[in-house]
Write an enzyme that holds these catalytic residues in place. Sequence first.
Site, mmCIF file in Angstrom:
data_model
loop_
_atom_site.group_PDB
_atom_site.id
_atom_site.type_symbol
_atom_site.label_atom_id
_atom_site.label_comp_id
_atom_site.label_asym_id
_atom_site.label_seq_id
_atom_site.Cartn_x
_atom_site.Cartn_y
_atom_site.Cartn_z
ATOM 1 N N ASP A 38 1.132 -1.665 -0.161
ATOM 2 C CA ASP A 38 0.191 -0.376 -0.175
ATOM 3 C C ASP A 38 1.112 1.148 -0.036
ATOM 4 O O ASP A 38 1.840 0.952 0.123
ATOM 5 C CB ASP A 38 -0.807 0.109 1.153
ATOM 6 C CG ASP A 38 -1.944 0.979 1.325
ATOM 7 O OD1 ASP A 38 -2.300 1.695 0.000
ATOM 8 O OD2 ASP A 38 -2.568 1.522 2.008
ATOM 9 N N LYS A 39 0.404 2.831 -0.655
ATOM 10 C CA LYS A 39 1.335 3.728 -0.557
ATOM 11 C C LYS A 39 1.340 4.055 0.699
ATOM 12 O O LYS A 39 3.053 4.539 1.807
ATOM 13 C CB LYS A 39 0.682 4.320 -1.569
ATOM 14 C CG LYS A 39 1.664 6.026 -1.766
ATOM 15 C CD LYS A 39 1.144 6.552 -2.956
ATOM 16 C CE LYS A 39 -0.274 7.452 -3.262
ATOM 17 N NZ LYS A 39 0.362 8.363 -1.450
#
Length: 549
Positions: free
Chosen positions: A324-325
């Site tokens: 995930d960022k």
Amino acid sequence: YFYKHAYKSLVRARTANMDVLIALGTTAAYGGSIVSVALQKGAGEQFFETAVFLMAFVLLGRWLESIAKGRTVSAVEALVKMQPDEALLVRSAAKDRADALESISARQIQLGDLLQVNNGMRVPCDGVVTRGQTEIDESLLTGESVPVPKTEGAAVTGGTLNLSQTIHMRATAINESSTLSRIVKLVREAQSSKPQIQEVADRVASRFVPLVVLASLIVFIAWVAAGASGHINPKWLSSKLMGGLGGQPMDDDGMGEQKLMPYSIFALLNAISVLVIACPCALGLAAPTAIMVGTGIAARFGILVKGGGATMEAASKIDIVAFDKTGTLTIGKPAVADHFGEEAHSGFSGDFWAWLYAHVSDLESLSSHPLAAAICTYIRSSRHGPAIGKSSLIEHMELPGRGMQATVAVPPEFAASLGWSSSAVSTAHLLVGKESWVKEEGCHMDIPIETRASWSANGYTSVAVALIPIESQSPGHVVSAFALADQVRPEARSVVEKLKARGIEVWMISGDQQTAANAIAKQLGIDNVMAGVLPEQKSETIRTLQKRG
């Protein structure tokens, strides 16, 4: 504990697992020792300590495993605690009366109830907004640091935080059917999964136990037959315990004839040895200890392993890692990355900028939005900090999804610098928010196209600062702007490089815009990017990657 589980395995499941082996081995060791000591009047071989140590080692291993699993469980249950204990129930009144509010327990909420969520409160359950608009902090579930605007008809999730305005919502999912409850259920199911090596041991145990018992009986019969025919070496039958001084065997009267163990007892002890050695003590301790150490190191780096040992075993076969960022590859807290202002406006004096930034800082400090907090921090810590003046906000308001607005008094010399009539303009609206909003208000966009294009290419979030005269028809001006971005974690690039060096394919999955996701991916050297993925779509995206692999 072991006997209880062994009984359930044999009687209910009609199979034998590791618990059956442990119960069988410890019972044989303890019971055989009693028989040996009793028949030899206290002078026989005995294995009382074997049963104790065997159970102690296996229980220690399972205790270590439970601690490792507890780290993930406690982290997830912390999410549940973020759901409020109480909620505000809206009871409709007659047309000439205001709606009544009643404080109730969150567990009393029924499907379809109309609830009120004030600014700063957490959403009590899953639902849909029926009145009002606000911004919700959903970092609890998505990790995204930027709040999500919510208007009528938008879905809200229990446990998330209302940051700006009061809203009414209709409950659509409560208790066990809520999003957070389903997450906890999934994790608990994952925690109950066994490591593959333990599953293999249980499968083997179902066939191994009868073979061990048969082998033990064969050993017993063989040694009894050998003893009856006189083929056992007398030295082997010498009692090694309870002997004479210096460990020497004693005779019956303490003077002459050597004391020998009955061959039937000797055969029994050998049969017991087969049962004890067959106990999976190594598996019972080694696997949980490895899990304990592995999850402990991972937790120190902020990694929670869902699924315990089963997940850690599967990790050796990983060929794709999807990150995930926000909050994983990045810090999850926005900061000002670039600024447009006094360098481009040579016509404004230093006093004007000190006046402007004082008002912007004070206005943004009234908002709980993370972008507002980042701008305040930048103004106070940068070169503007010592130079900002005093502000005098006449009134202010927060517009969800747009930004902050205030009325400010404009000194005549500053009005003239903006091209306004100093005699006609004494107050103005100060707007700090989205570019699209200030454009709607008719402001001249003084930010160069090149600067805006650069910010967009880097995935920055732009916040414009505009002044609009109140008493005049003169147009407003965007006098300053801030470019904000999430900061990449210092160690993120090296982690990505090491994964790629091992031949592991790295992906980034983000709910952010494509430009922002691509900008972060470029900094980290990630070639595979999926942007605009909603939280509920991320698990399906992972399944797609798994099927492809």
